[in-house]
Design an enzyme around this catalytic site. Structure first.
Site, PDB file in Angstrom:
ATOM      1  N   ASP A 126      37.731  33.999  35.635  1.00  0.00           N
ATOM      2  CA  ASP A 126      35.922  34.396  36.149  1.00  0.00           C
ATOM      3  C   ASP A 126      35.079  35.385  35.154  1.00  0.00           C
ATOM      4  O   ASP A 126      35.469  36.375  35.591  1.00  0.00           O
ATOM      5  CB  ASP A 126      36.505  34.568  37.666  1.00  0.00           C
ATOM      6  CG  ASP A 126      35.204  34.912  38.460  1.00  0.00           C
ATOM      7  OD1 ASP A 126      34.238  34.451  37.977  1.00  0.00           O
ATOM      8  OD2 ASP A 126      35.393  35.405  39.554  1.00  0.00           O
ATOM      9  N   ALA A 127      35.700  35.038  33.918  1.00  0.00           N
ATOM     10  CA  ALA A 127      35.325  36.287  32.790  1.00  0.00           C
ATOM     11  C   ALA A 127      33.334  36.500  32.964  1.00  0.00           C
ATOM     12  O   ALA A 127      32.963  36.949  32.086  1.00  0.00           O
ATOM     13  CB  ALA A 127      35.860  35.895  31.655  1.00  0.00           C
TER      14      ALA A 127
END
Length: 290
Positions: free
Chosen positions: A191-192
């Site tokens: 979930d960068a």
């Protein structure tokens, strides 16, 4: 959720007694300890959320390639972890982050879709459910666990017509040819987006709030680009250089596959927020199909 609940959680999970608090928003509270120091108490969004995040932080932090907050404890309701004072982005920090991310990805994972050690199969990405089940190859994993479940939810919510959902069916059928050269599973943050790259006062960039799993390293790179991470080109340039230095350059055409890897977070946002994200998801699928 309130400050009193956060203080009570810290007192349960840490030997130090809590002092005063202030909110970071999004269900997180900074708690100052009477014995000195500060921690963050974060309220979980659902069952297994805290266990998933704690396992992800420990897995990502274990090799030391990039700094992540230390986990002090968790229960069914709260996760208590290290507080990292915020700072400003810098070119040096961005390049160090890019090199560290390349190294972290190459630490690998047991399989595509594998959860971190101790992490649950039913995990979370933000406020949405996410399944992590080991799968033999990336196209199968991406279709079954990252595209199809969210397309079904979008159809159920009336966001996609049958004609529009068929676009995703075609994409899933063609994933083996669209995915590029096969590569080993990466140790992925998952979930960068820009909000989960935390620029610290010590001049470093930290990873926070993971949805960690075994995945494709192009996915983290695509998500960094989706919402405009500061100094992104410095991050990417350092990443590309490091990957080559480590003997694992990115596969040819990786920039052309950005839309394919952005499809998962766009579908998650469609399920949660609808509207414009659903339209962006359709456009990303069409772009990926070429």
């Amino acid at each position: 959720m309130n400050a009193h609940d956060a203080m009570a959680a810290v007192e349960r999970l840490l030997p130090d007694k809590a002092g005063h608090t202030y909110s970071l928003g999004g269900g997180s509270v900074v708690v100052t300890l009477r014995g000195g120091g500060q921690v963050v108490a974060k309220r979980g969004v659902g069952a297994d959320a805290n266990r998933a995040e704690a396992a992800g932080l420990r897995w990502l932090g274990e090799p030391g390639d990039l700094p992540v907050p230390a986990v002090h404890g968790f229960d069914d309701d709260w996760l208590v972890m290290e507080f990292v004072p915020p700072g400003a982005p810098s070119e040096r920090a961005a390049r160090e982050f890019g090199r560290g991310l390349a190294a972290l990805h190459l630490r690998g994972a047991p399989a595509f879709g594998a959860p971190p050690p101790g992490g649950p199969t039913q995990a979370w990405i933000g406020m949405a459910r996410m399944r992590n089940e080991p799968t033999d190859d990336w196209p199968t994993f991406y279709a079954r666990q990252r595209i199809e479940p969210y397309v079904r939810q979008c159809v159920d919510q009336g966001l996609f017509t049958s004609t529009e959902s068929a676009i995703f069916d075609r994409l899933c059928a063609r994933l083996p040819e669209l995915a590029g050269e096969p590569e080993a599973p990466a140790r992925l943050h998952g979930d960068a987006w820009s909000g989960n790259v935390h620029w610290a006062t010590d001049g470093s960039a930290w990873l926070i709030d993971p949805a960690a799993h075994g995945g494709h390293r192009e996915t983290d790179l695509a998500m960094l680009r989706l919402f405009g991470t500061p100094l992104l080109e410095h991050i990417v340039d350092a990443y590309v250089e490091a990957a080559s230095d480590f003997g694992a350059p990115l596969a040819d055409g990786w920039r052309d596959r950005v839309a394919l890897h952005q499809l998962f977070p766009l579908l998650v946002h469609s399920v949660l927020f609808g509207g414009g994200y659903a339209r962006q998801s359709i456009e990303a699928a069409r772009t990926a199909l070429g």
